[in-house]
Design a protein around this motif. Structure first.
Motif: not given
Length: 250
Positions: A107-128
């Motif tokens: 659950a913790q690892c999935l939460g972290s992955i989803v958070a980073c995917l959301l950040l990559k999407f909403v910030t248009s970040a080239e890399s995390i």
């Protein structure tokens, strides 16, 4: 003395346990979103390739605040671990079973992955941004740094939240836990990155596709968390004449 218990599938798949996993997922997602997001925001506002002192303070404060909130909102449901190293350290002290702990990790690892995917999407970040050991340090030195700072974190969790004699300290546990994480990031950020949390490092590694030094952020925190659970659980809690079960981490 290690108090590891495997547990049963019935307990690990009960309605209460499923709620715990969901709580860990949500709280870890919110924590990582704020923590990693603060590093992305710093990069957006500056042209520096590396954090300067002000940026380090900003990231440390963001992690401290986010963890304080994350622990607080999950404490009454799952215990507010938000970290596989905390879960492992509590398992060593007999506060959670291995089987349930594994689902906490997922659950913790999935939460972290989803958070980073959301950040990559909403910030248009080239890399995390991912955790990495400083060029001036060896991998072993970075590993030891993570062992020490994670020991401090999990020791604090035991002293303020998992100790049956904590008394009124349990009320300020989320604050103390957030403070030690912020302080450790200030101390270790320029060297090992100051992770203390395998999930916090794993999500960015998955989304960025960079696992080059990710092993450090699993081995170091798990060793440090396990040692804290062994020391505090065996030497201090184990010395009590009667140890009632902890309601926070049962």
């Amino acid at each position: 003395m290690v108090k590891l218990a495997f547990g049963s599938f019935g307990d690990s798949f009960s309605v209460g346990s499923l709620r715990c996993y969901l709580a860990e997922f949500i709280a870890t997602l919110l924590f990582v979103f704020a923590g990693v997001g603060s590093a992305i925001a710093y990069g957006k506002l500056t042209s520096d390739a590396a954090l300067d002192p002000a940026g380090l303070v900003a990231v440390a404060v963001a992690h401290a605040f986010a963890l304080f909130v994350g622990v607080s909102i999950a404490a009454n449901i799952s215990g507010g671990h938000l970290n596989p190293a905390v879960t492992f350290g509590l398992a060593v002290g007999g506060n959670i079973t291995i089987l349930t702990g594994i689902f906490y990790w997922i659950a913790q690892c999935l939460g972290s992955i989803v958070a980073c995917l959301l950040l990559k999407f909403v910030t248009s970040a080239e890399s995390i941004p991912t955790h990495a050991v400083a060029a001036s340090m060896s991998s072993i030195a970075g590993l030891v740094m993570e062992v020490v700072i994670t020991f401090a974190l999990v020791y604090t969790v035991y002293a303020t939240a998992a100790d049956p004699k904590k008394g009124s300290l349990g009320i300020i546990a989320p604050i103390a836990i957030g403070f030690i994480v912020g302080a450790n990031i200030l101390a270790a950020g320029p060297f090992s990155g100051g992770s203390m949390n395998p999930a916090r490092s794993f999500g960015p590694a998955v989304v960025s596709g960079d696992f080059s030094e990710n092993w450090i952020y699993w081995v170091g925190p798990l060793v440090g968390g396990g040692l804290a659970g062994l020391v505090y659980g065996d030497i201090f809690i184990g010395s009590y004449a009667l140890v009632p079960p902890s309601e926070d981490y049962a």
